[in-house]
Design a protein around this motif. Structure first.
Motif, PDB file in Angstrom:
ATOM      1  N   ARG A  12       0.795  -1.147  -0.110  1.00 45.99           N
ATOM      2  CA  ARG A  12       0.004   0.037   0.120  1.00 45.99           C
ATOM      3  C   ARG A  12       0.949   1.333   0.039  1.00 45.99           C
ATOM      4  NH1 ARG A  12      -4.834  -1.157  -0.236  1.00 45.99           N
ATOM      5  NH2 ARG A  12      -5.323   0.834  -0.127  1.00 45.99           N
ATOM      6  N   THR A  13       0.218   2.295  -0.653  1.00 51.03           N
ATOM      7  CA  THR A  13       0.988   3.583  -0.580  1.00 51.03           C
ATOM      8  C   THR A  13       0.753   4.250   0.676  1.00 51.03           C
ATOM      9  OG1 THR A  13       0.428   3.767  -2.888  1.00 51.03           O
ATOM     10  CG2 THR A  13       1.116   5.989  -1.711  1.00 51.03           C
ATOM     11  N   GLY A  57      -2.124   5.840   5.517  1.00 53.48           N
ATOM     12  CA  GLY A  57      -2.226   4.566   4.617  1.00 53.48           C
ATOM     13  C   GLY A  57      -1.207   3.539   5.256  1.00 53.48           C
ATOM     14  N   GLY A  58      -0.822   3.770   6.561  1.00 55.59           N
ATOM     15  CA  GLY A  58       0.075   2.732   7.166  1.00 55.59           C
ATOM     16  C   GLY A  58      -0.877   2.245   8.025  1.00 55.59           C
ATOM     17  N   ASP A  59      -0.415   1.994   9.288  1.00 60.22           N
ATOM     18  CA  ASP A  59      -1.148   1.478  10.341  1.00 60.22           C
ATOM     19  C   ASP A  59      -2.382   2.283  11.058  1.00 60.22           C
ATOM     20  OD1 ASP A  59       0.001  -0.965  10.305  1.00 60.22           O
ATOM     21  OD2 ASP A  59       1.455  -0.689  11.642  1.00 60.22           O
ATOM     22  N   GLY A  90     -12.371  -0.366   7.185  1.00 64.69           N
ATOM     23  CA  GLY A  90     -10.903  -0.232   6.583  1.00 64.69           C
ATOM     24  C   GLY A  90     -10.501   0.984   5.976  1.00 64.69           C
ATOM     25  N   ALA A  91     -11.065   2.193   6.271  1.00 61.40           N
ATOM     26  CA  ALA A  91     -10.717   3.349   5.848  1.00 61.40           C
ATOM     27  C   ALA A  91      -9.241   3.646   6.544  1.00 61.40           C
ATOM     28  CB  ALA A  91     -11.775   4.696   6.053  1.00 61.40           C
ATOM     29  N   GLY A 129      -7.476  -4.509  15.035  1.00 58.17           N
ATOM     30  CA  GLY A 129      -6.148  -3.962  14.936  1.00 58.17           C
ATOM     31  C   GLY A 129      -5.646  -2.784  14.062  1.00 58.17           C
ATOM     32  N   ARG A 130      -6.542  -1.621  14.730  1.00 55.85           N
ATOM     33  CA  ARG A 130      -6.015  -0.553  14.230  1.00 55.85           C
ATOM     34  C   ARG A 130      -5.729   0.653  15.219  1.00 55.85           C
ATOM     35  NH1 ARG A 130      -8.024   1.045   9.399  1.00 55.85           N
ATOM     36  NH2 ARG A 130      -6.552   2.309   9.395  1.00 55.85           N
ATOM     37  N   ARG A 131      -4.936   1.531  14.995  1.00 58.14           N
ATOM     38  CA  ARG A 131      -4.781   2.635  16.122  1.00 58.14           C
ATOM     39  C   ARG A 131      -4.942   4.124  15.607  1.00 58.14           C
ATOM     40  NH1 ARG A 131       1.511   2.636  17.518  1.00 58.14           N
ATOM     41  NH2 ARG A 131       1.474   4.065  15.773  1.00 58.14           N
TER      42      ARG A 131
END
Ligand code: PEP
Ligand code: MN
Length: 283
Positions: free
Chosen positions: A2-3, A14-16, A214-215, A257-259
């Protein structure tokens, strides 16, 4: 792969991390902008939004403060440490807006303004490209290609609702666009639940749904006094409403699994999670 795009000195999208961009629809005065900027910064937004050049349906509506609005955004950015995203409507204003903004927004009405897309593609700052109200997902991706083709690979895609048939909401927020865009493109995808619903009380549900879908982040309108807003007041969260939403998102993120990107203080330094919790979650 992913970019991942860097906004300002060190914020990654675009990361975690889930990145929340917030602020008023339009820059209206220094006082109102600074009040909104301080509030969103305290609540954990990582990017300040605010329009200086406003695309209004009627030429008789408030058109934004223009260059004065850009100067106020720069002042608000210095004050809070937050990088700024603001809209550019005219290819001739790209250099000027890029002097004040960390991210250049191309609004839904200009998604297929090809000279503008080319012009923002010829400068290096990230571009936030909003889906037009009647554009297919493929048309959005092809619009992004205009920017990429000029050499700027830093494009953030934004779902903000398409024209539906039901006036219960201002637009029909297409959250299915999030997984579809993520499947078809490596570019970060954010959601604008403010224009997507047009009603402040519906914004938190759609903001939470965007995170779960998932945004990579959100673009949210927040106004210090929504009833006084000259533009889009009905869809603006109050500072308290926004702080509540951020507290909810912060709890919702880890189990999936997101932050949430950490809040920063006004010097631009990331706050420790402890001080962050004290200041933001406590009423
Ligand atoms: C905005 O972000 O204030 C705006 C005008 O959005 P859109 O282009 O999605 O209507
Ligand atoms: Mn708006």
């Amino acid at each position: 792969m992913r970019t991942t795009i860097t906004i300002g000195p060190d914020l990654q999208i675009g990361g975690d991390d889930f990145v929340v961009m917030a602020g008023p629809c339009a820059v209206e005065s220094g006082e109102l902008l600074f009040a909104a900027a301080d509030a969103v910064q305290r609540a954990g937004a990582r990017v300040l939004r605010g329009g200086a050049f406003k695309p209004r349906t009627s030429p008789r509506s408030f058109q934004g403060l223009g260059t004065e609005g850009l100067d106020l955004l720069t002042a608000a950015s210095r004050r809070t440490g937050l990088p700024v995203v603001t809209e550019v409507m005219d290819p001739r204003d790209v250099d000027l807006v890029a002097e004040h903004a960390a991210v250049l927004q191309v609004g839904s009405r200009n998604m297929q303004n090809f000279p503008l897309l080319r012009e923002v593609g010829r400068q290096p700052k990230p571009v936030l490209l909003k889906r037009a109200a009647a554009a297919t997902i493929d048309e959005l991706l092809l619009a992004a290609d205009y920017v990429l083709q000029e050499g700027n690979e830093n494009v953030i895609l934004c779902e903000r609702g398409v024209r539906g048939f039901d006036p219960s909401t201002r637009y029909l927020l297409d959250l299915a666009a999030v997984p579809v865009l993520r499947e078809r493109s490596p570019l970060p995808v954010i959601v604008d639940p403010s224009h997507g619903t047009g009603v402040a009380r519906y914004v938190p549900s759609m903001a939470r749904a965007a995170l779960v879908a998932g945004a990579d982040g959100l673009l949210v309108e927040v106004h210090a006094a929504p009833e006084q807003a000259r533009c889009d007041g009905q869809q603006a969260l109050t500072p308290t409403g926004f702080a509540d939403l951020m507290a909810e998102l912060r709890q919702l993120a880890p189990p999936i699994g997101r932050r949430l990107a950490l809040a920063i203080d006004s010097t631009g330094a990331a706050k420790s999670p402890d001080s962050y919790d004290d200041e933001v979650i406590a009423p």
